[in-house]
Design a protein around this motif. Sequence first.
Motif, PDB file in Angstrom:
ATOM      1  N   ASP A 136       5.145   7.385   2.030  1.00 37.86           N
ATOM      2  CA  ASP A 136       5.940   6.255   1.545  1.00 37.86           C
ATOM      3  C   ASP A 136       6.058   5.186   2.632  1.00 37.86           C
ATOM      4  OD1 ASP A 136       7.556   5.001  -0.379  1.00 37.86           O
ATOM      5  OD2 ASP A 136       9.381   5.811   0.511  1.00 37.86           O
ATOM      6  N   LYS A 139       2.728   3.407   3.244  1.00 38.63           N
ATOM      7  CA  LYS A 139       2.470   2.485   2.152  1.00 38.63           C
ATOM      8  C   LYS A 139       3.292   1.207   2.327  1.00 38.63           C
ATOM      9  CE  LYS A 139       2.398   2.916  -2.895  1.00 38.63           C
ATOM     10  NZ  LYS A 139       2.826   3.769  -4.024  1.00 38.63           N
ATOM     11  N   LYS A 140       4.526   1.385   2.751  1.00 39.00           N
ATOM     12  CA  LYS A 140       5.394   0.224   2.934  1.00 39.00           C
ATOM     13  C   LYS A 140       4.983  -0.604   4.143  1.00 39.00           C
ATOM     14  CE  LYS A 140       9.397   1.556   0.328  1.00 39.00           C
ATOM     15  NZ  LYS A 140      10.503   2.489   0.195  1.00 39.00           N
ATOM     16  N   ILE A 142       1.893  -0.912   5.264  1.00 39.79           N
ATOM     17  CA  ILE A 142       0.638  -1.591   4.931  1.00 39.79           C
ATOM     18  C   ILE A 142       0.851  -2.762   3.985  1.00 39.79           C
ATOM     19  CG2 ILE A 142      -1.553  -1.300   3.700  1.00 39.79           C
ATOM     20  CD1 ILE A 142      -1.576   1.566   4.959  1.00 39.79           C
ATOM     21  N   SER A 143       1.759  -2.593   3.029  1.00 44.29           N
ATOM     22  CA  SER A 143       1.980  -3.706   2.101  1.00 44.29           C
ATOM     23  C   SER A 143       3.118  -4.602   2.586  1.00 44.29           C
ATOM     24  CB  SER A 143       2.291  -3.172   0.713  1.00 44.29           C
ATOM     25  OG  SER A 143       3.408  -2.327   0.752  1.00 44.29           O
ATOM     26  N   TYR A 145       6.047  -4.013   2.437  1.00 41.23           N
ATOM     27  CA  TYR A 145       7.137  -3.872   1.469  1.00 41.23           C
ATOM     28  C   TYR A 145       8.429  -3.655   2.254  1.00 41.23           C
ATOM     29  CZ  TYR A 145       9.023  -2.595  -3.111  1.00 41.23           C
ATOM     30  OH  TYR A 145       9.719  -2.568  -4.295  1.00 41.23           O
ATOM     31  N   ASP A 146       9.500  -4.306   1.811  1.00 42.08           N
ATOM     32  CA  ASP A 146      10.784  -4.228   2.506  1.00 42.08           C
ATOM     33  C   ASP A 146      10.689  -4.714   3.950  1.00 42.08           C
ATOM     34  OD1 ASP A 146      12.326  -3.240   0.423  1.00 42.08           O
ATOM     35  OD2 ASP A 146      11.849  -1.157   0.856  1.00 42.08           O
ATOM     36  N   ARG A 218       2.936 -10.849   2.348  1.00 40.91           N
ATOM     37  CA  ARG A 218       2.039  -9.728   2.142  1.00 40.91           C
ATOM     38  C   ARG A 218       1.025  -9.714   3.263  1.00 40.91           C
ATOM     39  NH1 ARG A 218       0.072  -8.667  -3.058  1.00 40.91           N
ATOM     40  NH2 ARG A 218       0.996 -10.100  -4.542  1.00 40.91           N
ATOM     41  N   ILE A 219       0.987  -8.641   3.966  1.00 42.78           N
ATOM     42  CA  ILE A 219       0.031  -8.518   5.056  1.00 42.78           C
ATOM     43  C   ILE A 219      -1.214  -7.838   4.520  1.00 42.78           C
ATOM     44  CG2 ILE A 219      -0.306  -7.717   7.421  1.00 42.78           C
ATOM     45  CD1 ILE A 219       2.002  -9.550   7.148  1.00 42.78           C
TER      46      ILE A 219
ATOM     47  N   LYS B 139      10.161  -6.637  -8.065  1.00 49.16           N
ATOM     48  CA  LYS B 139       9.440  -6.636  -6.787  1.00 49.16           C
ATOM     49  C   LYS B 139       8.195  -5.747  -6.889  1.00 49.16           C
ATOM     50  CE  LYS B 139      10.806  -5.938  -1.954  1.00 49.16           C
ATOM     51  NZ  LYS B 139      11.872  -5.398  -1.103  1.00 49.16           N
ATOM     52  N   SER B 143       4.239  -7.057  -6.665  1.00 44.71           N
ATOM     53  CA  SER B 143       3.323  -6.578  -5.625  1.00 44.71           C
ATOM     54  C   SER B 143       2.435  -5.459  -6.145  1.00 44.71           C
ATOM     55  CB  SER B 143       4.117  -6.103  -4.414  1.00 44.71           C
ATOM     56  OG  SER B 143       5.033  -5.091  -4.784  1.00 44.71           O
ATOM     57  N   TYR B 145       3.207  -2.621  -6.623  1.00 41.14           N
ATOM     58  CA  TYR B 145       3.571  -1.397  -5.907  1.00 41.14           C
ATOM     59  C   TYR B 145       3.712  -0.277  -6.939  1.00 41.14           C
ATOM     60  CZ  TYR B 145       5.781   1.096  -2.018  1.00 41.14           C
ATOM     61  OH  TYR B 145       6.081   1.981  -1.012  1.00 41.14           O
ATOM     62  N   ARG B 218      -3.611  -5.079  -4.850  1.00 44.54           N
ATOM     63  CA  ARG B 218      -2.514  -6.021  -4.692  1.00 44.54           C
ATOM     64  C   ARG B 218      -2.773  -7.222  -5.586  1.00 44.54           C
ATOM     65  NH1 ARG B 218      -0.561  -7.133   0.503  1.00 44.54           N
ATOM     66  NH2 ARG B 218      -1.636  -5.896   2.037  1.00 44.54           N
TER      67      ARG B 218
END
Lengths: 219, 219
Positions: A136, A139-140, A142-143, A145-146, A218-219, B139, B143, B145, B218
């Motif tokens: 988790d 994943k966060k 890499i994207s 997220y948060d 977004r990276i 969200k 994304s 996700y 994505r």
Amino acid sequence: MENSYYNIVETLLLIYAADEGKLKIYLKKKQEEPYKGYWTLPSAPLDNVTTLEENVNIIYKNMTGLEESTVFESKSFSNLDRDPSGRIIGMSFIAVTDKGLTDMKQSTSDKEWFEVDELPKLGFDHASIINTVTEDVKKKIISNYDDMLLAFFPSDFTLPELQNFYENVLGKPIDRRNFHKKFVNQELVIDTGFKTSKGSGRPGTLYRFNEDKMKGKRI
Amino acid sequence: MENSYYNIVETLLLIYAADEGKLKIYLKKKQEEPYKGYWTLPSAPLDNVTTLEENVNIIYKNMTGLEESTVFESKSFSNLDRDPSGRIIGMSFIAVTDKGLTDMKQSTSDKEWFEVDELPKLGFDHASIINTVTEDVKKKIISNYDDMLLAFFPSDFTLPELQNFYENVLGKPIDRRNFHKKFVNQELVIDTGFKTSKGSGRPGTLYRFNEDKMKGKRI
DNA sequence: ACAAAAGTGTTGCTGTTACACCCATGG
DNA sequence: CCATGGGTGTAACAGCAACACTTTTGT
């Protein structure tokens, strides 16, 4: 207490940090039975006058000596047999911190940082929990997220350092030049004006994240 | 039962669907006090021989008449005063389903779909929970996700339909031509060979998601 | 001077954005 | 034939991917 609507709940805290390009987790060695001598996630049972967040903060402070942290809720674990003493619902939380700061505050031998893919012998179902939650977290990261990547690098860093960590999480190499350009050209990082000087080789420029540009990016 | 380590836990299920370009949630009208006549999230207390996932599935089946669904864990709510009868820990789960299928199975008047920004009068802290979790869902859709967008469109759809939903969630309009090209050129969707024919205007091509290309993608 | 690590430039490709017009259907 | 809604082309730009060489330090 069988077949009732009363449940035992515990919060489990997974404290992560980026260290030398590796994703690490901070574990505790258990001093009593069961699983004496095994490593475990820091956890605390939840009483019925405390919120989950409060419970997690208590664990965090206890474990690191630090007050503040970035905490994210992760998954829950409610298998009936996950604890030998009976059914306990485990709710996992992710804290992202700075290994350096933690080391300054803590010098006990019953707490240690481990790379997430070189875990020691773990008690309970904690190995499985760590693997699930680590996926988790990756994943966060890499994207983004948060804004997870930001949480891992609150202060100065070099781009090779960041890249190393990123590659480690991603599981594959990235072209150094492209990585550099991306962050500099898009102004995702700001030159602090300082340089590193560890060991041989040309010193690296120290950057900080440009939070305004990174937030939600977004990276 | 004050100040003990026994907690009451409930699972709350937020059932979402895409309907005519809108993000909707399926709620239940409460038939007894407290909050009689108010709308609420379907929920169930958790006993100590049932897992969270099992508990959620029971709610889902009860609410929709359907067996299978895509379920994601979301946030937990542990404020001490969130239920007037005492401290109850609420653990929320997201189910994504097909409004059409649900309508076929259910014809009672105590269940209804609501647009997430046109909610009725809600009991407990459910309005706040819905808002929090809906932000999470949006969200994740944006994304992609957890392949969330895919979950909302399991079967055939037209690109304008998808775009409508996407714009609704995103909160701003997107150029129709670019949206179309993106999905078609990148082969994220597959032409089923069928067309719609609802009302006036040129019929739309029905597409399915190309799951292989969508998974982990994505958007 | 050499090894080690950091920095930089160019080119082609891919995807995004911004734009206006044509096509298929129902009334 | 017109209103409604769906489908298409093109050009400029931004970001990504794939490539080798130079610069700065320590030894």
